[in-house]
Design a protein around this motif. Structure first.
Motif, PDB file in Angstrom:
ATOM      1  N   GLU A 154      -6.219  16.880   6.321  1.00 47.62           N
ATOM      2  CA  GLU A 154      -5.432  15.646   6.374  1.00 47.62           C
ATOM      3  C   GLU A 154      -4.075  15.799   7.035  1.00 47.62           C
ATOM      4  OE1 GLU A 154      -3.266  15.626   2.006  1.00 47.62           O
ATOM      5  OE2 GLU A 154      -5.314  14.854   2.162  1.00 47.62           O
ATOM      6  N   ASP A 155      -3.601  17.030   7.198  1.00 47.57           N
ATOM      7  CA  ASP A 155      -2.294  17.261   7.820  1.00 47.57           C
ATOM      8  C   ASP A 155      -2.383  17.590   9.308  1.00 47.57           C
ATOM      9  OD1 ASP A 155      -0.867  16.898   5.408  1.00 47.57           O
ATOM     10  OD2 ASP A 155      -1.386  18.939   4.783  1.00 47.57           O
ATOM     11  N   SER A 156      -3.588  17.643   9.844  1.00 47.47           N
ATOM     12  CA  SER A 156      -3.763  18.077  11.237  1.00 47.47           C
ATOM     13  C   SER A 156      -3.007  17.200  12.219  1.00 47.47           C
ATOM     14  CB  SER A 156      -5.253  18.095  11.592  1.00 47.47           C
ATOM     15  OG  SER A 156      -5.960  19.027  10.812  1.00 47.47           O
ATOM     16  N   LEU A 157      -3.162  15.881  12.089  1.00 46.91           N
ATOM     17  CA  LEU A 157      -2.537  14.973  13.049  1.00 46.91           C
ATOM     18  C   LEU A 157      -1.022  15.055  12.995  1.00 46.91           C
ATOM     19  CD1 LEU A 157      -2.798  12.744  15.154  1.00 46.91           C
ATOM     20  CD2 LEU A 157      -2.881  11.084  13.290  1.00 46.91           C
ATOM     21  N   GLN A 158      -0.471  15.055  11.798  1.00 53.38           N
ATOM     22  CA  GLN A 158       0.985  15.113  11.673  1.00 53.38           C
ATOM     23  C   GLN A 158       1.539  16.418  12.238  1.00 53.38           C
ATOM     24  OE1 GLN A 158       2.439  15.004   7.650  1.00 53.38           O
ATOM     25  NE2 GLN A 158       4.589  14.891   8.270  1.00 53.38           N
ATOM     26  N   ARG A 159       0.857  17.529  11.969  1.00 50.47           N
ATOM     27  CA  ARG A 159       1.337  18.825  12.472  1.00 50.47           C
ATOM     28  C   ARG A 159       1.301  18.860  13.999  1.00 50.47           C
ATOM     29  NH1 ARG A 159      -1.315  21.577   9.343  1.00 50.47           N
ATOM     30  NH2 ARG A 159      -2.961  22.613  10.530  1.00 50.47           N
ATOM     31  N   LEU A 160       0.282  18.269  14.570  1.00 54.12           N
ATOM     32  CA  LEU A 160       0.197  18.186  16.021  1.00 54.12           C
ATOM     33  C   LEU A 160       1.362  17.396  16.605  1.00 54.12           C
ATOM     34  CD1 LEU A 160      -3.527  17.534  17.053  1.00 54.12           C
ATOM     35  CD2 LEU A 160      -1.990  19.238  18.014  1.00 54.12           C
ATOM     36  N   LEU A 161       1.543  16.177  16.096  1.00 52.69           N
ATOM     37  CA  LEU A 161       2.532  15.277  16.686  1.00 52.69           C
ATOM     38  C   LEU A 161       3.958  15.752  16.476  1.00 52.69           C
ATOM     39  CD1 LEU A 161       0.967  11.817  15.741  1.00 52.69           C
ATOM     40  CD2 LEU A 161       0.693  13.146  17.833  1.00 52.69           C
ATOM     41  N   SER A 162       4.208  16.419  15.386  1.00 47.34           N
ATOM     42  CA  SER A 162       5.569  16.887  15.106  1.00 47.34           C
ATOM     43  C   SER A 162       5.991  18.007  16.042  1.00 47.34           C
ATOM     44  CB  SER A 162       5.684  17.359  13.647  1.00 47.34           C
ATOM     45  OG  SER A 162       4.825  18.461  13.412  1.00 47.34           O
ATOM     46  N   ASN A 163       5.051  18.531  16.823  1.00 42.83           N
ATOM     47  CA  ASN A 163       5.365  19.598  17.769  1.00 42.83           C
ATOM     48  C   ASN A 163       5.161  19.164  19.218  1.00 42.83           C
ATOM     49  OD1 ASN A 163       5.857  22.305  16.162  1.00 42.83           O
ATOM     50  ND2 ASN A 163       4.195  21.245  15.112  1.00 42.83           N
ATOM     51  N   CYS A 164       5.313  17.858  19.442  1.00 45.66           N
ATOM     52  CA  CYS A 164       5.237  17.295  20.793  1.00 45.66           C
ATOM     53  C   CYS A 164       6.555  16.570  21.068  1.00 45.66           C
ATOM     54  CB  CYS A 164       4.055  16.338  20.914  1.00 45.66           C
ATOM     55  SG  CYS A 164       2.448  17.062  20.571  1.00 45.66           S
ATOM     56  N   PRO A 165       7.609  17.273  21.423  1.00 43.36           N
ATOM     57  CA  PRO A 165       8.958  16.693  21.479  1.00 43.36           C
ATOM     58  C   PRO A 165       9.191  15.678  22.582  1.00 43.36           C
ATOM     59  CG  PRO A 165       8.977  18.935  22.321  1.00 43.36           C
ATOM     60  CD  PRO A 165       7.614  18.717  21.738  1.00 43.36           C
ATOM     61  N   VAL A 166       8.314  15.635  23.619  1.00 42.60           N
ATOM     62  CA  VAL A 166       8.530  14.684  24.723  1.00 42.60           C
ATOM     63  C   VAL A 166       7.354  13.711  24.866  1.00 42.60           C
ATOM     64  CG1 VAL A 166      10.025  16.264  25.984  1.00 42.60           C
ATOM     65  CG2 VAL A 166       7.560  16.258  26.458  1.00 42.60           C
ATOM     66  N   LEU A 167       6.551  13.589  23.835  1.00 41.60           N
ATOM     67  CA  LEU A 167       5.368  12.735  23.895  1.00 41.60           C
ATOM     68  C   LEU A 167       5.755  11.280  24.140  1.00 41.60           C
ATOM     69  CD1 LEU A 167       2.270  12.795  23.549  1.00 41.60           C
ATOM     70  CD2 LEU A 167       2.625  12.219  21.140  1.00 41.60           C
ATOM     71  N   GLU A 168       5.069  10.640  25.109  1.00 42.07           N
ATOM     72  CA  GLU A 168       5.381   9.262  25.475  1.00 42.07           C
ATOM     73  C   GLU A 168       4.227   8.293  25.211  1.00 42.07           C
ATOM     74  OE1 GLU A 168       6.556   9.316  29.547  1.00 42.07           O
ATOM     75  OE2 GLU A 168       8.440  10.386  29.166  1.00 42.07           O
ATOM     76  N   ASP A 169       2.998   8.751  25.363  1.00 39.84           N
ATOM     77  CA  ASP A 169       1.833   7.876  25.264  1.00 39.84           C
ATOM     78  C   ASP A 169       0.825   8.495  24.310  1.00 39.84           C
ATOM     79  OD1 ASP A 169      -0.241   6.103  25.619  1.00 39.84           O
ATOM     80  OD2 ASP A 169      -0.285   6.224  27.794  1.00 39.84           O
ATOM     81  N   LEU A 170       0.508   7.783  23.211  1.00 36.26           N
ATOM     82  CA  LEU A 170      -0.404   8.303  22.188  1.00 36.26           C
ATOM     83  C   LEU A 170      -1.476   7.270  21.878  1.00 36.26           C
ATOM     84  CD1 LEU A 170      -1.226  10.355  19.958  1.00 36.26           C
ATOM     85  CD2 LEU A 170       0.416   9.191  18.450  1.00 36.26           C
ATOM     86  N   VAL A 171      -2.740   7.721  21.892  1.00 36.58           N
ATOM     87  CA  VAL A 171      -3.871   6.894  21.496  1.00 36.58           C
ATOM     88  C   VAL A 171      -4.609   7.607  20.371  1.00 36.58           C
ATOM     89  CG1 VAL A 171      -6.048   5.828  22.201  1.00 36.58           C
ATOM     90  CG2 VAL A 171      -4.131   5.923  23.813  1.00 36.58           C
ATOM     91  N   VAL A 172      -4.752   6.930  19.220  1.00 35.97           N
ATOM     92  CA  VAL A 172      -5.494   7.479  18.086  1.00 35.97           C
ATOM     93  C   VAL A 172      -6.546   6.455  17.678  1.00 35.97           C
ATOM     94  CG1 VAL A 172      -5.395   8.340  15.723  1.00 35.97           C
ATOM     95  CG2 VAL A 172      -3.497   8.796  17.288  1.00 35.97           C
TER      96      VAL A 172
END
Length: 398
Positions: A154-172
């Motif tokens: 359940e923590d996979s998505l949050q751990r991924l996104l918290s380590n993408c400091p310049v992320l601009e476009d996200l589709v889930v």
């Protein structure tokens, strides 16, 4: 061919880049000069519909790598080895699609989650396992798509996104049994977000202050932790929402700065909100719970600068139909001063719809066009004969 072969290698590689990958690879048989040229291509696109396993195992210097698996003849360890090789070559773009196997497959190497050069990552496949290691670092990732994948925990998505400091476009985009229990997106750099969640969540958290585009399809009828921070830069939102009215209020509060809004909600939100930037409103009137008339009134009151009002039915929703229209005690400011375009799709002539359309025509001082779809001949006559506040208003029937 001799004239082409005399061209510089850099130009020949440029020419090959316009060909399908398999065609470019086949040029290696032409001569010794052409034997290795394809290996300098910056983009490779492999599909099981076009390639055998032996053709896929070559590993050139690449920037873009696409794997599309519609058959199950390749073992996960083979696919993992291709990705390992690609990641080691300053990879910028990765796309993996896998939808052919009933077994959950763990084929993504851990090095994919620490690729310093990666700018775009797209993972698509109901049985594609996202097993996020403890160490995650994607410092250049700007585009991230997660469609129909299964998460290790359940923590996979949050751990991924918290380590993408310049992320601009996200589709889930979720799927049944995807292990998504929490949706937590705290990404200050994010500008575009598309979310489709099929399972009830225990937690929904968004903190995206730079967001400009937002698309959400979310239904959750159970009590859960819901925290949505305001999105002050939001320009466009497309929202299908159905859950506890308390959560609807929290969501509405977060998007009041939006300029273009497409909305379907099954209950009226509370008082005290102002959409002072909203100019274009598309409102779904599928009206499963007979509340769309009240929602329209509330939005008209809260949108003083509205220029376009479009009543329609979202795809796959129940037939359009305003069952009730309770005329507001005072005419909303936007109708008197800013509304220029009015559209009503699937007009059935029910009392609620008829009263609303006639009300708009009677009070909209600056209305330029009113377009009504699918009225009968008698309905057309009734609307043509109704009074209009704007002499410039054109009544259009489609």
């Amino acid at each position: 061919m001799d004239k082409i072969s005399r061209l510089p290698d850099e130009l020949l590689v440029k020419i090959l880049s316009f060909l399908p990958t398999k065609v470019a690879v086949s040029t290696s048989i032409l001569s010794k000069q052409w034997d290795l040229l394809w290996m300098w291509l910056p983009k490779l696109d492999y599909s099981t519909r076009k390639y055998s396993e032996s053709e896929c195992t070559r590993a050139p210097i690449i920037e873009s790598f696409s794997l599309d698996f519609l058959a199950s003849q390749f073992k996960p360890v083979t696919i993992r080895s291709w990705l390992l090789t690609a990641v080691s070559r300053n990879l910028r773009e990765v796309e993996v699609s896998h939808g052919c196997n009933n077994k959950v497959l763990n084929m993504l190497p851990s090095s994919l989650y620490t690729c310093k050069s990666l700018v775009s990552l797209k993972l698509n496949g109901r049985r594609l396992l996202v097993d996020v290691p403890r160490m995650v670092s994607l410092p250049c990732l700007k585009t991230f798509l997660l469609q129909d994948v299964k998460y290790k925990n359940e923590d996979s998505l949050q751990r991924l996104l918290s380590n993408c400091p310049v992320l601009e476009d996200l589709v889930v985009e979720g799927c049944k049994g995807d292990n998504m229990v929490k949706f937590i997106v705290i990404v200050p750099s994010l500008q575009r977000l598309t979310v489709n969640i099929l399972e009830d969540l225990d937690e929904f958290v968004m903190n995206t202050p730079s967001l400009k585009y937002f698309k959400l399809d979310y239904y959750n009828y159970k009590n859960h932790h819901c925290l949505i921070k305001r999105m002050p830069k939001l320009e466009e939102a497309y929202v299908e929402l159905s859950f506890n009215p308390v959560y609807i209020d929290r969501f509405i509060r977060s998007i009041t700065s939006v300029k273009r809004l497409t909305l379907c909600i099954d209950d009226v939100y509370g008082d005290g909100f102002v959409f002072d930037q909203l100019e274009h409103l598309q409102l779904c009137t599928c009206d499963e719970q007979h509340t769309s008339g009240a929602v329209i009134v509330r939005l008209l009151k809260d949108s003083p600068n509205l220029r376009v009002l479009d009543l329609f039915k979202m795809e796959y929703h129940n037939p359009i139909g305003l069952y009730t229209w309770n005329q507001p005690s005072t005419v909303p400011e936007c109708i008197l001063s800013s509304l220029q375009t009015f559209k009503c799709s699937g007009y059935s002539g029910r009392p609620g719809e008829r009263d609303l359309v006639i009300y708009i025509l009677k009070n909209a001082n600056h209305l330029k066009t009113a377009t009504i779809w699918f009225p009968t001949v008698d309905m057309k006559k009734e609307l043509v004969l109704s009074s209009r506040a704007s002499n410039a208003c054109q009544l259009v029937f489609d």
